[in-house]
Design a protein around this motif. Structure first.
Motif, PDB file in Angstrom:
ATOM      1  N   SER A 295       2.948 -51.979  -0.966  1.00 46.40           N
ATOM      2  CA  SER A 295       3.414 -53.044  -1.863  1.00 46.40           C
ATOM      3  C   SER A 295       2.569 -54.303  -1.697  1.00 46.40           C
ATOM      4  O   SER A 295       2.313 -55.016  -2.670  1.00 46.40           O
ATOM      5  CB  SER A 295       4.894 -53.358  -1.610  1.00 46.40           C
ATOM      6  OG  SER A 295       5.085 -54.067  -0.408  1.00 46.40           O
ATOM      7  N   CYS A 296       2.122 -54.594  -0.474  1.00 52.09           N
ATOM      8  CA  CYS A 296       1.273 -55.764  -0.239  1.00 52.09           C
ATOM      9  C   CYS A 296      -0.051 -55.644  -0.981  1.00 52.09           C
ATOM     10  O   CYS A 296      -0.504 -56.596  -1.640  1.00 52.09           O
ATOM     11  CB  CYS A 296       1.015 -55.932   1.259  1.00 52.09           C
ATOM     12  SG  CYS A 296       2.454 -56.470   2.221  1.00 52.09           S
ATOM     13  N   ARG A 299       0.456 -55.858  -4.824  1.00 56.22           N
ATOM     14  CA  ARG A 299       0.710 -57.226  -5.287  1.00 56.22           C
ATOM     15  C   ARG A 299      -0.558 -58.074  -5.190  1.00 56.22           C
ATOM     16  O   ARG A 299      -0.831 -58.897  -6.071  1.00 56.22           O
ATOM     17  CB  ARG A 299       1.823 -57.865  -4.440  1.00 56.22           C
ATOM     18  CG  ARG A 299       2.204 -59.275  -4.912  1.00 56.22           C
ATOM     19  CD  ARG A 299       2.649 -59.218  -6.348  1.00 56.22           C
ATOM     20  NE  ARG A 299       2.993 -60.529  -6.881  1.00 56.22           N
ATOM     21  CZ  ARG A 299       2.641 -60.936  -8.092  1.00 56.22           C
ATOM     22  NH1 ARG A 299       1.918 -60.158  -8.866  1.00 56.22           N
ATOM     23  NH2 ARG A 299       3.013 -62.123  -8.535  1.00 56.22           N
ATOM     24  N   ALA A 326      -2.698 -51.627   5.925  1.00 52.09           N
ATOM     25  CA  ALA A 326      -3.359 -52.391   4.862  1.00 52.09           C
ATOM     26  C   ALA A 326      -4.880 -52.241   4.958  1.00 52.09           C
ATOM     27  O   ALA A 326      -5.573 -52.126   3.941  1.00 52.09           O
ATOM     28  CB  ALA A 326      -2.954 -53.859   4.946  1.00 52.09           C
ATOM     29  N   SER A 376      -1.688 -60.768   8.742  1.00 49.37           N
ATOM     30  CA  SER A 376      -0.536 -59.892   9.015  1.00 49.37           C
ATOM     31  C   SER A 376      -0.128 -59.992  10.473  1.00 49.37           C
ATOM     32  O   SER A 376       0.457 -59.070  11.032  1.00 49.37           O
ATOM     33  CB  SER A 376      -0.868 -58.437   8.663  1.00 49.37           C
ATOM     34  OG  SER A 376      -1.903 -57.944   9.494  1.00 49.37           O
ATOM     35  N   PHE A 399       0.586 -61.718   4.512  1.00 46.34           N
ATOM     36  CA  PHE A 399       1.609 -60.681   4.492  1.00 46.34           C
ATOM     37  C   PHE A 399       2.741 -61.018   5.459  1.00 46.34           C
ATOM     38  O   PHE A 399       3.703 -60.258   5.598  1.00 46.34           O
ATOM     39  CB  PHE A 399       1.004 -59.318   4.845  1.00 46.34           C
ATOM     40  CG  PHE A 399       0.009 -58.826   3.818  1.00 46.34           C
ATOM     41  CD1 PHE A 399      -0.027 -59.366   2.541  1.00 46.34           C
ATOM     42  CD2 PHE A 399      -0.891 -57.834   4.126  1.00 46.34           C
ATOM     43  CE1 PHE A 399      -0.943 -58.917   1.600  1.00 46.34           C
ATOM     44  CE2 PHE A 399      -1.815 -57.370   3.199  1.00 46.34           C
ATOM     45  CZ  PHE A 399      -1.846 -57.917   1.935  1.00 46.34           C
ATOM     46  N   SER A 442       5.526 -64.014   2.503  1.00 45.45           N
ATOM     47  CA  SER A 442       5.041 -62.635   2.325  1.00 45.45           C
ATOM     48  C   SER A 442       4.631 -62.426   0.866  1.00 45.45           C
ATOM     49  O   SER A 442       5.466 -62.525  -0.042  1.00 45.45           O
ATOM     50  CB  SER A 442       6.141 -61.643   2.720  1.00 45.45           C
ATOM     51  OG  SER A 442       6.501 -61.817   4.064  1.00 45.45           O
ATOM     52  N   ASN A 444       3.903 -59.896  -0.930  1.00 43.30           N
ATOM     53  CA  ASN A 444       4.499 -58.816  -1.716  1.00 43.30           C
ATOM     54  C   ASN A 444       5.879 -59.165  -2.255  1.00 43.30           C
ATOM     55  O   ASN A 444       6.469 -58.377  -2.999  1.00 43.30           O
ATOM     56  CB  ASN A 444       4.573 -57.521  -0.903  1.00 43.30           C
ATOM     57  CG  ASN A 444       5.509 -57.620   0.278  1.00 43.30           C
ATOM     58  OD1 ASN A 444       5.574 -58.661   0.942  1.00 43.30           O
ATOM     59  ND2 ASN A 444       6.234 -56.552   0.568  1.00 43.30           N
TER      60      ASN A 444
END
Length: 530
Positions: A295-296, A299, A326, A376, A399, A442, A444
């Motif tokens: 999802s990160c 987005r 990621a 992250s 993230f 975040s 996402n």
């Protein structure tokens, strides 16, 4: 206003508002001209309500819903000499229609439930829930709607649910809030910035009011003979709800995030309640972070559609569970990814996974000029000493909330320019500019739904299983944070096998049907009947 509010429900909203404005003898006059065409007269003023369908509208949920009223545009107009009473009525009518237009329809809620078949499988009646209340604090996204509906199906009374948003600008947060109120829950915002100590005056004042509501909710639950469960990222426990003290104390908690574990460890007072640790469970580590990383990256690419990614340099700060996934996704896309981490074992892992590695940001930036830096780490990744080294025009994608806080909390001499739906550009005193994508939280969850419902289905199902076990037999769990029981509860329930059968097995039925073996289906029907 626009939303999936059909003419029948619209008329019901109008009549409910009118019923609340005085006794029948002096109640405002309502004229129904036809479906979606209503006039209200009060004290010489006229209020017109008009509804018309809109065609070719995108779905308001992740899965399209064929059934239902479709999207309508609703226009309210006032004419005539406005009295104070007419003004108050118009204001109340506009607020009620807007709230109802934002709300999910029953068909949309059913689609959300259907999109989380594992959660539905384990939402079996649990008699112990009749003696519990719940404070649920998480992102206002569809899978949170599905989770709380599952708690209802398991036996938790809606009036004993207090839902709190963590403050992220998720795409459908207003729809989720309206739905929760429609279900009879209490619903408000307890912003993460308040928990982290970075909130402004307005957020802090609102948090005090919400805290008073939560404290009252806990007291009322205890007075009614109910225990209180918290499902959260440590925010409420960081405020003292899990320790002996002068204020009210909850009775148990399910912890969802690693940052929440850190907050619990730093909270004042000794932990006096059991906390089940979903954050470090095998379920989240093995399944959840794959979906979060996906999802990160999705987005990230959507928010800067004009950027080229293939072949370009990217710098990743933090090679933990999320960062590693990621990094692999970006490499598969064709990016040249380098990694910075302060943990030497993380650097060893990244290097042996085939990534270029560096101990510091300065070392990495001396070797390359990335167009994108990802954070992250879950902590302050870029420091004040690093800011002058950032390449001009670089994009910063966080993230985790704290990675770029050196800028979002205010950097000396920097000027900020908000770019709607993209982020904030900072013109720095070093004659360079950088852009923090999103709102510094975040990424996402910035104007996005985050993880697909089916992608988070297993984690929500595991959280449900942990919560039900805790409520069913709280005496088994002494005060403290517990991880091993979470993994055991999930294993004993057969969640991983159900996940494989539902989503990965070659003989899996089409997603969304909730199909299992015939024995499973009979077992589930029997459970629902009970």
């Amino acid at each position: 206003m626009e939303g999936p509010l059909g003419v029948t429900d619209l008329l019901a909203v109008v009549r409910t508002v009118l019923d609340g404005h005085g006794p029948a003898s002096v109640r405002p006059e309502l004229t129904v001209h036809g479906p979606g065409r209503y006039t209200v007269r009060v004290d010489g003023a006229r209020l017109d309500v008009r509804s018309s369908p809109l065609s070719d509208q995108p779905p308001g949920t992740l899965d399209p819903v064929v059934a239902g009223p479709g999207t309508h545009r609703i226009v309210l107009t006032a004419s005539g000499a406005p009295s104070e009473r007419a003004h108050d009525l118009f204001t109340a009518l506009a607020a009620a229609v807007d709230r109802r237009a934002q709300c999910y329809t029953e068909a949309e809620a059913a689609a959300i439930v259907a999109g989380m078949p594992l959660l539905d499988r384990y939402a079996r009646p649990e008699p112990a829930l009749s003696r519990w209340a719940l404070v649920f604090r998480d992102h206002y996204v569809e899978n949170s709607v599905g989770f709380l509906l599952a708690m209802e199906r398991a036996g938790l009374a809606p009036e004993w649910i207090f839902a709190l948003s963590k403050g992220d600008r998720t795409q459908h947060r207003e729809r989720v809030h309206s739905w929760f109120l429609h279900r009879g829950y209490a619903s408000d915002v307890l912003d993460n910035s308040v928990i982290n100590g970075t909130a402004g005056a307005a957020e802090t004042a609102h948090a005090r009011a919400v805290d008073a509501q939560v404290a009252d909710f806990v007291r009322r639950a205890h007075a009614a003979g109910r225990k209180v469960l918290v499902i959260d990222d440590g925010g409420l426990l960081a405020q003292g709800y899990g320790a002996d003290g002068p204020g009210p104390r909850v009775d148990a908690a399910v912890e969802l995030t690693v940052s929440g574990l850190k907050r619990i460890a730093a909270a004042p007072g000794e932990l006096a309640i059991p906390v089940l640790n979903m954050a470090r469970s095998r379920l989240k580590s093995r399944l959840g972070y794959n979906e979060i990383a996906d999802s990160c990256v999705r987005r990230l690419r959507a928010i800067v559609p004009g950027q080229k990614f293939i072949g370009r340099h990217v710098l990743l700060l933090g090679y933990g569970t999320l960062g590693a996934r990621a990094a692999r996704s970006l490499r598969a896309l064709g990016c040249r990814v380098a990694v910075v981490d302060t943990d030497v074992l993380a650097l060893i892992t990244a290097a042996e996974d085939g990534f270029e590695t560096h101990r510091t940001i300065a070392e990495a930036l001396a070797r390359q000029r990335p167009f994108l830096i990802l954070g992250s780490s879950g902590d302050t990744a870029v420091t004040a000493e690093d800011v002058p080294l950032l390449p001009d025009g670089v994009l910063l994608a966080g993230f985790a909330t704290k990675d770029f806080s050196v800028l979002t909390d205010g950097y000396p001499g920097a000027t900020a320019l908000r770019i709607p739906h993209v982020g904030v550009r900072y013109d720095l005193p070093h004659a360079t500019s950088v852009t923090v994508l999103g709102d510094g939280r975040s990424l996402n969850l910035f104007e996005y739904e985050g993880i697909a419902n089916r992608g988070y289905d297993a984690y929500r199902a595991g959280t449900l299983l942990a919560a039900l076990a805790l409520c069913r037999d709280i005496g088994r769990f002494p005060p403290g944070v517990h991880l091993e029981p979470v993994d055991r509860i999930i294993d004993e329930a057969g969640l991983f096998d159900a996940y494989y059968s539902q989503y990965l097995c070659a003989r899996t039925a089409p997603l969304g049907t909730g199909a299992f073996s015939r024995a499973d289906a009979i077992d589930r029907e029997t459970a629902h009947a009970r």
